[in-house]
Design a protein around this motif. Structure first.
Motif, mmCIF file in Angstrom:
data_model
loop_
_atom_site.group_PDB
_atom_site.id
_atom_site.type_symbol
_atom_site.label_atom_id
_atom_site.label_comp_id
_atom_site.label_asym_id
_atom_site.label_seq_id
_atom_site.Cartn_x
_atom_site.Cartn_y
_atom_site.Cartn_z
ATOM 1 N N VAL A 341 0.837 -1.201 0.000
ATOM 2 C CA VAL A 341 0.000 0.000 0.000
ATOM 3 C C VAL A 341 0.874 1.253 0.000
ATOM 4 O O VAL A 341 0.564 2.244 -0.684
ATOM 5 C CB VAL A 341 -0.940 -0.005 1.210
ATOM 6 C CG1 VAL A 341 -1.662 1.337 1.338
ATOM 7 C CG2 VAL A 341 -1.957 -1.120 1.088
ATOM 8 N N GLY A 342 1.964 1.222 0.751
ATOM 9 C CA GLY A 342 2.873 2.365 0.742
ATOM 10 C C GLY A 342 3.452 2.627 -0.630
ATOM 11 O O GLY A 342 3.598 3.785 -1.053
ATOM 12 N N ILE A 343 3.790 1.564 -1.342
ATOM 13 C CA ILE A 343 4.311 1.726 -2.704
ATOM 14 C C ILE A 343 3.232 2.286 -3.625
ATOM 15 O O ILE A 343 3.489 3.175 -4.457
ATOM 16 C CB ILE A 343 4.844 0.379 -3.222
ATOM 17 C CG1 ILE A 343 6.036 -0.077 -2.368
ATOM 18 C CG2 ILE A 343 5.251 0.485 -4.686
ATOM 19 C CD1 ILE A 343 6.514 -1.479 -2.684
ATOM 20 N N ILE A 344 2.006 1.777 -3.490
ATOM 21 C CA ILE A 344 0.898 2.290 -4.317
ATOM 22 C C ILE A 344 0.662 3.773 -4.037
ATOM 23 O O ILE A 344 0.525 4.592 -4.958
ATOM 24 C CB ILE A 344 -0.384 1.476 -4.044
ATOM 25 C CG1 ILE A 344 -0.216 0.029 -4.518
ATOM 26 C CG2 ILE A 344 -1.586 2.124 -4.719
ATOM 27 C CD1 ILE A 344 -1.373 -0.871 -4.156
ATOM 28 N N ASP A 345 0.633 4.130 -2.764
ATOM 29 C CA ASP A 345 0.421 5.530 -2.399
ATOM 30 C C ASP A 345 1.567 6.393 -2.904
ATOM 31 O O ASP A 345 1.368 7.520 -3.383
ATOM 32 C CB ASP A 345 0.293 5.627 -0.883
ATOM 33 C CG ASP A 345 -0.213 6.987 -0.427
ATOM 34 O OD1 ASP A 345 -0.673 7.769 -1.278
ATOM 35 O OD2 ASP A 345 -0.144 7.274 0.785
#
Length: 965
Positions: A341-345
């Motif tokens: 999720v951090g990478i997506i954000d």
């Protein structure tokens, strides 16, 4: 173990410096600290039934020894804490990469807090002393507060951080009370001994419930589950580490640790299983309704924590094995998904699944990692999540510990697992699916492709879930070492294939029903109810906080009306009422009232009584302050007559300094109090004063009569001489035997100095006192027209600052006397400091003497003379004193001695001969500086600063300014 804790402490101290030097790249070397610690854990893995221990003696009388124990459960949690900690720190190196190349302002502190959290969690899981465990427990709460509130400029972050701190600290305080209760009953604070011989009874049950409150609040179990989704305001590395793999596992760890001894307690199993199942179902229901990727995972984490709590707390070795397997599986796949999720954000700028479409086509490596982790979360074979979930089904079904409740528990777990399947699909397709669109959404079209190094940490954990799923036997051996310590249960082994049976059928049913519910979500959405089951806990929390705010305002309005006499009267009335009731209804011995020992005592007492009586009729404030001083000096004389020169010296010095402070403050008040107001309250105040005096006297007499053992005062001289290496018992008591008390007292002095100065200055706390060269500056005060700042050649200037005083306030006799006496007083101060270990004196007395010398210079020469005498920032003097005193404590620990213990050093000096040197002198030097800094701070605030305000407001000042214009 101690080396690992020390390594994390050093890395925490160095982290800000490394980040300032290397920026975000500093996270890579910082990751080596938990990684190296992980290597030690693997190389020193304890065998079945074995444990490595470490014990540091520290206040053994209070059971405060730092006792560490590294057994199989501690090793399992250490792998998660250190291994995932190293990966998350590595992940931070890319997460905080900003396209404009700038480093976040708070990144240095963030790095230090993350490393500190890794070490704190390791300390928590290896602590055998429950009091030490509690210290680490609360440190995790504080660090979580700082990390969740990383984006302090955002109201949501501040609210989430405060909420998490309040909830977990409330649970921690309850747990502390439970620890004290169980420790006192069992006679030990060591977890290993407590679990081996668990206490029973009503008090033990109460203590056990209180400990459960702490554990359940830390692991976000209903009704204290709402803080974890709110904590998603933190940066994603924090969510991946604290809220998926580490901190939230602390409560589960404590439950697993205590289950072998307390699982059969009547209160244990019903509480753990009921709240765990309710958490799993309620949080799973919330997860399928969210649109934010982090909130889907957050509520999913709460749901999974409920399941793990049921398994590790239900009792029986088989359920413990299955629970630990789920704990490990959850840490791997949930930390992975949070990092995804951090990478997506980071790449798209959003976490809203309604704004993401075609991401799987644009970021295939990330999709592969997410599929692996999500498959494990949804319990698909051949992933370790499937192995753990099958173990949960089978062990619950056949667990003898659950008995007739097994079918109901299994039904709850199956329903919760259906929700797990739904939110797993919702996460995967919501983040990476095409959503029926012909082209990527705007956010995905503007995708910034993540670097390869960004994918390494989540990739490692995702692959680990697959590897351990296909070969679970190694983990089975590791987890079974601790599971076998739990009594009861059936023999069960972790395996990918157990054949066709009810657990496999239940897995198929869960996956089928969950998938069907997700596919038919549009139809289900039409019939779902708008309100959340059992209400919204977050709203309930807000309502409770608002109610407490209103209650506190109303209580404060009643008890704190702004009247100091009223507040002091309430406090003194309580002092009279509570002990009097205890003496009236409790057991007591006949006291021995001694009127006086010497005739001179009666004379001193009469003087003190006359001064006290005079206070009741005196209207002049300065005269009242002087009469209060008379009673204080009378106490000093009584101390001296009783053979306590140290106490007498300290009493005289403190009374003199207090009198000076009174005079400084009284300058701003009218000379006399209002006659009508004083007359109206004189009688009740006199009665209250008599009651307080009588109560304190009676308490002292009854307490002395109740003594049955030898007075500690008879033991102190030998302890001071042979252990503290000093003949002055009072000073050795302060700097060695009870140095911790002195440390606490100087902390109070620091707080008092900071508070008083901050209130007076309001806007600028620190700074040096004004000097002659500063005269005329706006914040110092203008120079009056009648003051000559350029004296004629040949004029004698006894004190430099006095030239800038109003001539009507100068005294040539006082200036000359001060010039002569000041060096003598300072020499006496130094003598008190060095001689105090064997004769009357010490750092406190020496600092007070030096402070009075500075007071004399200020009175004689004014505020500018204060700066000429001590041109130092009072805050720096206080800080230097505290550093010196605290450094003495730390140095003792580094040399293997108890904190604040002193050592004797002897050496020969030509002419002088043998010199004996005690290391507590450094601690005493810190006390000396703190007292001197306190006096300087008071003179700078209540003296120099008020001088400016009084001078600016005086009529003479205003007339001189008019003439100057």
């Amino acid at each position: 173990m101690l080396t690992i804790l020390l390594a994390h402490a050093v890395a925490t101290a160095l982290a800000p410096l490394l980040v300032y030097r290397w920026g975000r790249n500093a996270f890579y070397p910082l990751a080596l600290v938990p990684l190296g610690s992980l290597v030690w854990v693997v190389l020193n893995w304890p065998g079945a039934g074995q444990a490595k221990t470490a014990d540091v003696q520290w206040v053994p009388e209070l059971s405060m020894n730092i006792t560490l124990r590294f057994d199989s459960l501690a090793a399992i949690l250490s792998v998660l804490v250190l291994g995932i900690g190293a990966l998350v720190l590595f992940y931070c190196g890319d997460y905080f990469h900003h396209r404009d190349g700038r480093m976040e302002n708070r990144l240095p502190s963030f790095a230090a807090e993350m490393v500190a959290f890794s070490g704190t969690m390791f300390g928590l899981v290896v602590s055998d002393n429950m009091l030490v465990l509690y210290v680490f427990w609360e440190l995790t709460s504080v660090l979580s507060f700082l990390l969740v509130g990383h984006y302090a400029e955002r109201a949501t972050s501040r609210r989430a951080a405060t909420q998490a701190l309040l909830v977990t600290t409330f649970g921690g305080l309850a747990m502390l009370v439970g620890i004290v209760v169980l420790g006192n009953i069992a006679g030990t604070y060591l977890l290993s001994e407590l679990i081996a011989a668990p206490p029973t009874g009503v008090a033990a049950a109460v203590g056990l419930v209180l400990i459960l409150v702490g554990a359940l609040s830390k692991s976000a179990i209903v009704p204290m589950h709402f803080w974890l989704p709110g904590a998603m305001a933190a940066p994603t590395p924090v969510s991946a580490y604290l809220h998926a793999a580490a901190m939230v596992k602390a409560g589960v760890y404590l439950i697993a640790r205590m289950t072998p001894g307390f699982s059969d307690s009547p209160i244990w199993r019903p509480t753990v299983i009921t709240l765990g199942l309710l958490t799993m179902l309620l949080a799973g229901w919330r997860a399928v309704r969210e649109y934010d990727l982090k909130l889907i995972l957050a509520f999913g984490t709460v749901s999974q924590l409920g399941l793990i709590t049921v398994m590790v707390g239900g009792g029986g070795s088989d359920m413990m094995l299955a629970g630990l397997a789920m704990l490990v599986a959850h840490a791997m796949f949930k930390a992975t998904l949070f990092m995804v999720v951090g990478i997506i954000d980071h790449a798209t700028g959003t976490r809203d699944i309604r704004r993401l479409a075609w991401l799987g086509d644009r970021a295939k490596p990330l999709l592969v990692i997410a599929v692996l982790a999500t498959a494990s979360m949804a319990a698909l074979p051949p992933f370790f999540g499937f192995v753990a979930k099958e173990a949960d089904f089978e062990t619950v079904l056949y667990s003898p510990a659950l008995g007739s409740a097994a079918p109901f528990v299994l039904t709850g777990i199956v329903l919760g697992s259906v929700f797990t399947t739904i939110y797993s699909l919702r996460f995967l397709f919501g983040a990476f699916g095409r959503k029926g669109l012909a082209k990527p959404s705007k956010r995905v079209a503007e995708l910034h492709r993540p670097p390869f190094t960004f994918l390494i940490p989540p990739g490692i954990l995702a692959v680990a879930g697959l590897v351990f799923g296909m070969w679970p036997s190694r983990l089975d051996d590791v987890l079974a070492d601790y599971a076998d310590t739990v009594p009861g249960g059936v023999d069960y082994d972790l395996a990918l294939w157990h054949g066709v049976g009810l657990p496999l059928i239940l897995s198929i049913v869960v996956l089928g029903v969950g998938t069907a519910a997700y596919v038919g979500r549009e139809q289900l959405r039409r019939v779902r109810t708008a309100p959340t089951p059992l209400g919204n806990a977050d709203h309930i929390y807000d309502a409770v906080v608002r109610a407490l705010d209103v209650l506190s305002v109303r209580v404060t309005a009643i008890t704190q009306r702004g009247s100091i006499p009223a507040t002091q009267s309430a406090i003194l009335a309580t002092l009279v009422a509570v002990p009097s009731v205890g003496l009236a209804f409790g057991a007591r011995d006949r006291p021995n009232f001694a009127v006086w020992d010497l005739p001179l005592h009666a004379v001193v007492a009469l003087v003190m009584l006359a001064a006290a009586f005079g206070l009741t009729v005196m209207r002049n404030r300065l005269a009242s302050a002087l009469l209060v001083g008379v009673t204080g000096y009378g106490c000093g004389v009584i101390f001296a007559l009783h053979g306590a020169p140290d106490l007498a010296l300290t009493q005289f010095l403190v009374e003199t300094l207090t009198l000076v402070i009174f005079v400084l403050v009284l300058r701003t008040l009218p000379a006399e109090a209002d006659h009508a107001h004083v007359g109206a309250h004189r009688l009740p105040r006199a009665v209250l004063a008599l009651a307080v005096g009588a109560t304190v006297t009676a308490l002292a007499s009854f307490a002395a009569a109740a003594r049955t053992g030898i007075s500690v005062s008879e033991l102190l001289p030998d302890a001071a001489y042979f252990e503290g290496h000093g003949a002055n018992t009072v000073n050795v008591l302060l700097v060695d035997i009870r140095a911790w008390d002195t440390m606490g007292e100087i902390m109070v002095l620091l707080v008092a100095a900071t508070g008083v100065t901050s209130m007076v200055f309001r806007h600028r706390r620190f700074g040096t006192p004004p000097r002659v060269a500063d005269a005329g500056q706006p914040d110092i005060g203008r120079i009056a027209a009648f003051i000559n700042i350029s004296p004629a050649v040949g004029d004698i200037t006894w004190l430099r600052g006095s030239d800038l005083r109003d001539p009507q306030h100068r005294s040539l006799v006082l200036e000359v006397a001060t010039r002569i006496i000041f060096p003598l007083i300072m020499v006496l101060s130094v003598y008190f400091f060095f001689a105090g270990h064997n004769t009357p004196g010490g750092g406190f007395a020496g600092g007070l003497t030096a402070g009075l010398a500075v007071v004399l210079r200020y009175i004689a020469g004014g505020r500018y003379e204060l700066g000429e005498t001590l041109p130092f920032d009072a805050g720096r003097v206080l800080g230097a004193g505290l550093t010196l005193s605290a450094g003495t404590a730390v140095t003792s620990l580094l040399f293997g001695a108890p904190a604040l213990s002193s050592a004797l050093i002897e050496f020969d000096v030509p002419v002088l001969g043998t010199v004996k040197f005690v290391t507590s002198l450094f601690f005493d030097a810190g006390v000396y500086l703190i007292v001197l800094g306190l006096v300087l701070d008071v003179l700078r605030s209540l003296g120099a600063r008020l001088d400016v305000e009084l001078a600016e407001s005086s009529p003479v000042r205003r007339r001189s300014q008019v003439r100057a214009r």
